[in-house]
Design an enzyme around this catalytic site. Structure first.
Site, short mmCIF file in Angstrom:
data_model
loop_
_atom_site.label_atom_id
_atom_site.label_comp_id
_atom_site.label_asym_id
_atom_site.label_seq_id
_atom_site.Cartn_x
_atom_site.Cartn_y
_atom_site.Cartn_z
N GLU A 122 0.85 -1.19 0.00
CA GLU A 122 0.00 0.00 0.00
C GLU A 122 0.89 1.24 0.00
O GLU A 122 1.82 1.30 0.79
CB GLU A 122 -0.92 0.03 1.23
CG GLU A 122 -1.92 1.16 1.13
CD GLU A 122 -2.91 1.23 2.30
OE1 GLU A 122 -2.82 0.41 3.22
OE2 GLU A 122 -3.74 2.13 2.27
N MET A 256 0.35 -2.81 8.67
CA MET A 256 -0.35 -2.94 7.40
C MET A 256 -1.27 -4.15 7.42
O MET A 256 -0.87 -5.25 7.80
CB MET A 256 0.70 -3.05 6.28
CG MET A 256 0.12 -3.28 4.90
SD MET A 256 -0.93 -1.88 4.38
CE MET A 256 -2.07 -2.74 3.28
N ASN A 258 -2.55 -6.35 5.32
CA ASN A 258 -2.60 -7.36 4.25
C ASN A 258 -3.49 -8.53 4.66
O ASN A 258 -3.42 -9.01 5.79
CB ASN A 258 -1.20 -7.90 3.99
CG ASN A 258 -0.17 -6.80 3.94
OD1 ASN A 258 -0.24 -5.95 3.09
ND2 ASN A 258 0.75 -6.80 4.90
N GLU A 291 -5.76 -2.92 12.53
CA GLU A 291 -5.41 -3.72 11.35
C GLU A 291 -6.36 -4.91 11.21
O GLU A 291 -6.77 -5.26 10.11
CB GLU A 291 -3.96 -4.20 11.40
CG GLU A 291 -2.91 -3.09 11.60
CD GLU A 291 -3.02 -1.92 10.64
OE1 GLU A 291 -3.52 -2.11 9.51
OE2 GLU A 291 -2.61 -0.80 11.02
N HIS A 294 -9.68 -3.89 9.69
CA HIS A 294 -9.63 -3.67 8.25
C HIS A 294 -10.11 -4.89 7.46
O HIS A 294 -10.47 -4.77 6.29
CB HIS A 294 -8.20 -3.35 7.81
CG HIS A 294 -7.88 -1.88 7.78
ND1 HIS A 294 -8.69 -0.94 7.21
CD2 HIS A 294 -6.79 -1.20 8.24
CE1 HIS A 294 -8.12 0.26 7.32
NE2 HIS A 294 -6.98 0.13 7.94
N GLU A 313 -9.95 4.16 6.05
CA GLU A 313 -9.17 4.60 7.21
C GLU A 313 -10.02 5.34 8.24
O GLU A 313 -9.93 5.06 9.43
CB GLU A 313 -7.98 5.45 6.77
CG GLU A 313 -6.94 4.66 5.98
CD GLU A 313 -6.43 3.41 6.71
OE1 GLU A 313 -6.58 3.30 7.94
OE2 GLU A 313 -5.88 2.53 6.02
ZN LIG Z 1 -5.60 1.62 8.54
#
Ligand SMILES: [Zn+2]
Length: 849
Positions: A122, A256, A258, A291, A294, A313
């Site tokens: 990202e 992150m 992923n 995370e 997400h 976000e």
């Molecule tokens: Zn984030």
């Protein structure tokens, strides 16, 4: 090579990609300087697209071979990638490229950190791994084969098969390339399991370098708490058989998300009582949850294009904030959020980098991972929830998940779900996404025969590219407190939609005091005439913890501004009011610690600038120091007893323990100003946890003491990278203004300093930029030093350089001499040959102020 100005990308130019992807198969043959990546991708024409150009992104790749439907072809190299002629119907693209992870210091794409392979894709890092339509609206299922001699080799999804020297992973959920991840190295795991609400058994792992196994238990518990919370609060369940987290030392961001393989900056996952402070524990808990959340808000439903970044976000920050509030204390958490928002986002909104939560254009998307997109984005979700109510909020979320699962969507899609469940028109509300700047809300009040009228006028100052501003929808939470201190009207949300609007409260016996913008119900600046006695009254009686704290904050802020601009001594009313809160045992210690905290020097500089004067950093520093001293003397009689009451014999990093320590440490900092460091030295000597150890050391450094202790700290922790970051940071943060630049410079000569590690770079230079009086010292040495290092870092890591250049964003606040010095440093950076696109964009925007 073309030497053109970097290209600007506009939201209005969005068009879908001409092809869809049915499946992606990637093979990695790992090698530090010559990794081969072999891709096999099944494309089909996208019926919704009119532009059928076959363009694949690719940067810093050596193309070995390319094929379409098994036939070798020679693609045309074009700016940022390649083009090829393709058949009318579905076809298979194959390519082999070579990349060099070891020399990739930008930490984007596939790179190496302490001998381990890892990725960061990202926003646009995947194009440094292979040729691909590297844009979030192209979603596909990935199968990944990793060949190499690393003991552990991980990718997204579930493990498929493995054998001598290879492993294969398959991710059944379609995802954009920015969520791709690969990690390979000598790693050990801290394993656990979680059973989801529907009975799915999930294997959980935190992977770390050998030696760090003992620092994973807290993060693992946070992960399990987050998984359970998302089921209970949003009905969202995890969807793979395995969830992996990996700690990486060299990482540009915090972490992150992923798919199934979250990669974390080691500072945001490794925790132990000996090496982590209470603030570290709280941050780790929040980031692990963020995370994980997400997985639904970002991964299962992703962004159509990067202009929609706030869609994932803002929403996910809001979700992690609510989680942390549930785990700890909503009142304390809300005050901490507002402190952050004002320090970072209001500051951004006030300067040349101001931009809407959904920007309309960018040169480099990495420059838009900002406080505005994240924190103001989260405030918008909070306002939406306040306006529609808890029940409709949950229904709207359910509809959004149901309607858009597996899609790449926009802010319009998100809002439509709430319009459909409530029947409300959210067109005006949507302006929060497009209009930059912090609205000012001016309030006046009138009392007439049992009726209180509150009148509000809103306005938003111009920001770059936006001179005309429209009225916003502002939810204003109000409560009324009677003269005897009892609440006569509980919290009511007034919905403001006009430029000017009045609201009345009728049938009141006696004139009450209005508590306005409770829980900080909107990200605005409230302007309201109020005397110190009224503030002290609300500080004592308000039932809303945010407003209670806010009144204390306004008392201390006004007192400091008067000390700085009018040379008056500290006001007794304010000192007494703070002491009353400090000794009120019915209040949470964490809350009392927050009331004791003074506004930062940066905050005071902005306040003075907003009042039409030029802030003098040295004077601000001196006034704050003298107020701390006055406060210490004012509360000196209660310090010993209070300190004893707050002892926490056993270290537990929960809300209760960390709250008590926060207050004890705040008191210790005051005591250190009076006892020549005796109490702080004693705590430093007996500390069995990093919270006590670093707080006592900071108290000493802030009082100009602690030189022996800083040496002892280094001796004890020289082999612990994360603790040594604290060692570097503290010395610069607490350096006297005339020593800040020389301290930072001396630390760059330390054998453990390296500009290649973003954490270490930030420890020194983030601290220098954060030492307000030191950074803005009149000799300009700090400006010069930071510019020197930004120029050097830009060649290695443009992303972190660009972000750190934000240190200069407030330059227009200061006097002509300082402005002149900063301007010449910014121009010197901009004149550097081959300056990155990231840094060029940021410095150009800052200079345009
Ligand atoms: Zn984030």
């Amino acid at each position: 090579m073309k030497d053109a100005a970097p290209e600007t990308i506009y939201l209005k130019d969005y068009t879908p990609f001409g092809y869809q992807i049915e499946s992606v198969h990637l093979t990695f043959r790992l090698h530090p300087t010559a990794t081969r990546v072999i891709s096999k991708i099944a494309f089909a024409p996208n019926p919704e697209a009119t532009d059928k150009r076959f363009f694949l992104h690719g940067e810093e790749l050596s193309l070995i071979s390319a094929k379409i439907n098994g036939e070798a072809i020679t693609p045309r190299p074009v700016e940022g990638g390649l083009e090829a002629d393709v058949p009318e119907g579905p076809f298979v693209w194959e390519a082999e490229v070579e990349i060099s992870p070891e020399t990739n210091t930008a930490l984007e794409g596939l790179y190496m950190s302490s001998g381990m392979y890892c990725t960061q894709c990202e926003a646009e890092g995947f194009r440094k791994i292979t040729y691909y339509p590297d844009r979030p609206d192209v979603m596909a299922t990935f199968t990944v084969r990793i060949e190499g001699d690393q003991p552990v080799m991980l990718s997204n999804g579930n493990p498929l098969t493995s054998g001598e020297g290879f492993v294969e992973w398959h991710d059944p959920w379609p995802k954009p390339s920015y969520l791709f991840a690969l990690v390979a190295g000598n790693l050990v795991n801290h394993p656990d399991r979680f059973t989801t609400q529907s009975g799915r058994d999930v294997e959980l792992n935190i992977w770390v370098r050998p030696g760090d196994e003992g620092k994973c238990a807290f993060g693992m518990q946070a992960l399990k708490d987050a998984m359970a919370w998302d089921e209970k609060t949003y009905g969202r369940e995890y969807d793979l058989d395995i969830f992996n987290i990996v700690a990486v030392d060299d990482f540009n961001m915090g972490a992150m998300e992923n798919k199934g393989l979250n990669v974390f900056n080691s500072s945001c996952v490794l925790a132990s009582k000996e090496t982590s402070t209470d603030a570290n524990f709280e941050r780790i808990e929040g980031i692990i949850a963020h995370e994980y959340f997400h997985n639904w808000t970002g991964n299962r439903i992703t962004c159509r294009d990067w202009f929609q970044l706030c869609l994932k976000e803002g929403l996910t920050v809001y979700r992690d904030q609510m989680f942390s509030g549930d785990m700890r204390s909503h009142a304390v958490k809300r005050i901490e959020e507002v402190l952050q928002l004002r320090a970072r986002q209001f500051r951004e909104d006030n300067g040349p980098l101001a931009h809407p939560v959904r920007p309309e254009s960018f040169v480099e998307i990495n420059n838009f991972y900002t406080a505005t997109v994240y924190e103001k984005g989260a405030e918008i979700i909070g306002m939406l929830r306040r306006l529609v109510g808890d029940e409709a909020y949950r229904k709207g979320c359910d509809l959004y998940f149901e309607r858009h699962d597996g899609q790449a969507v926009t802010i319009e899609d998100w809002l439509k779900a709430f319009e459909d469940v409530t029947g409300r028109d959210l067109a005006q509300f949507k302006q929060w996404y497009s209009q930059a700047g912090t609205p000012r809300l001016k309030m006046s009040e009138a009392w007439n025969d049992g009726t209180l009228t509150l009148t509000f006028a809103q306005s938003t100052p111009p920001t770059p590219g936006q001179s005309e501003k429209k009225p916003q929808v502002i939810p204003i939470a109000v409560g009324l407190i009677g003269p005897n201190g009892d609440e006569v009207v509980p919290t009511t949300v007034l919905e403001m939609t006009e430029a000017e609007q009045s609201f009345t409260f009728e049938g009141l016996g006696a004139r009450p005091v209005a508590s306005v913008l409770r829980d900080f119900s909107a990200p605005v600046i409230l302007e309201r005439e109020m005397d110190d006695d009224t503030r002290a009254f609300l500080l004592a009686h308000d039932t809303d913890p945010f407003q209670k704290w806010e009144m204390g904050r306004m008392l201390t802020k006004d007192m400091l501004v008067a000390m700085i601009t009018a040379d008056v001594p500290p006001a007794e009313t304010a000192l007494d009011a703070i002491k009353t809160v400090l000794t009120d045992e019915s209040l949470d210690p964490a809350f009392r610690a927050l009331v004791l905290g003074l506004p930062s020097e940066d905050d005071l500089a902005q306040t003075i600038f907003d009042a039409g004067q030029t802030p003098d950093p040295a004077k601000i520093h001196a006034a704050r120091k003298s107020l701390r001293h006055a406060l210490a003397l004012h509360v000196s009689d209660v310090l010993p007893t209070l300190g004893r009451q707050l002892e926490t014999p056993v270290f537990v990093p929960d809300a209760d323990g960390s709250g008590k320590r926060a207050l004890r440490h705040a008191l210790l900092a005051l005591e250190t100003l009076l006892d020549d460091g005796k109490a702080a030295r004693a705590l430093f000597a007996r500390a069995d946890n990093m919270s006590d150890q670093s707080a006592s050391l900071q108290a000493l450094l802030a009082a100009g003491l602690g030189q022996d202790e800083i040496k002892a700290f280094e001796k004890q922790w020289k082999n612990d990278r994360l603790v040594m970051d604290k060692w570097f940071m503290m010395q610069v943060s607490f350096a006297a203004p005339d020593k800040a630049a020389s301290t930072a410079l001396a630390l760059t000569q330390h054998p453990d300093f390296t500009i290649k590690n973003p954490n270490r770079f930030r420890a020194v230079f983030g601290a220098l930029a954060g030492n307000h009086a030191g950074f803005h010292a009149a000799d300009g040495k700090a400006y010069q030093l930071l510019a020197n290092y930004l120029i050097e870092l830009d060649k290695i890591n443009p992303q972190t350089t660009a972000r750190m250049s934000g240190a200069f964003e407030t330059w227009k606040r200061y006097d002509a001499d300082r402005q002149g010095m900063i301007r010449s440093e910014l121009e010197r950076i901009l004149a550097t040959p081959e300056l990155s696109r990231d840094t060029t964009e940021m410095v150009t925007r800052i200079l345009s102020a």
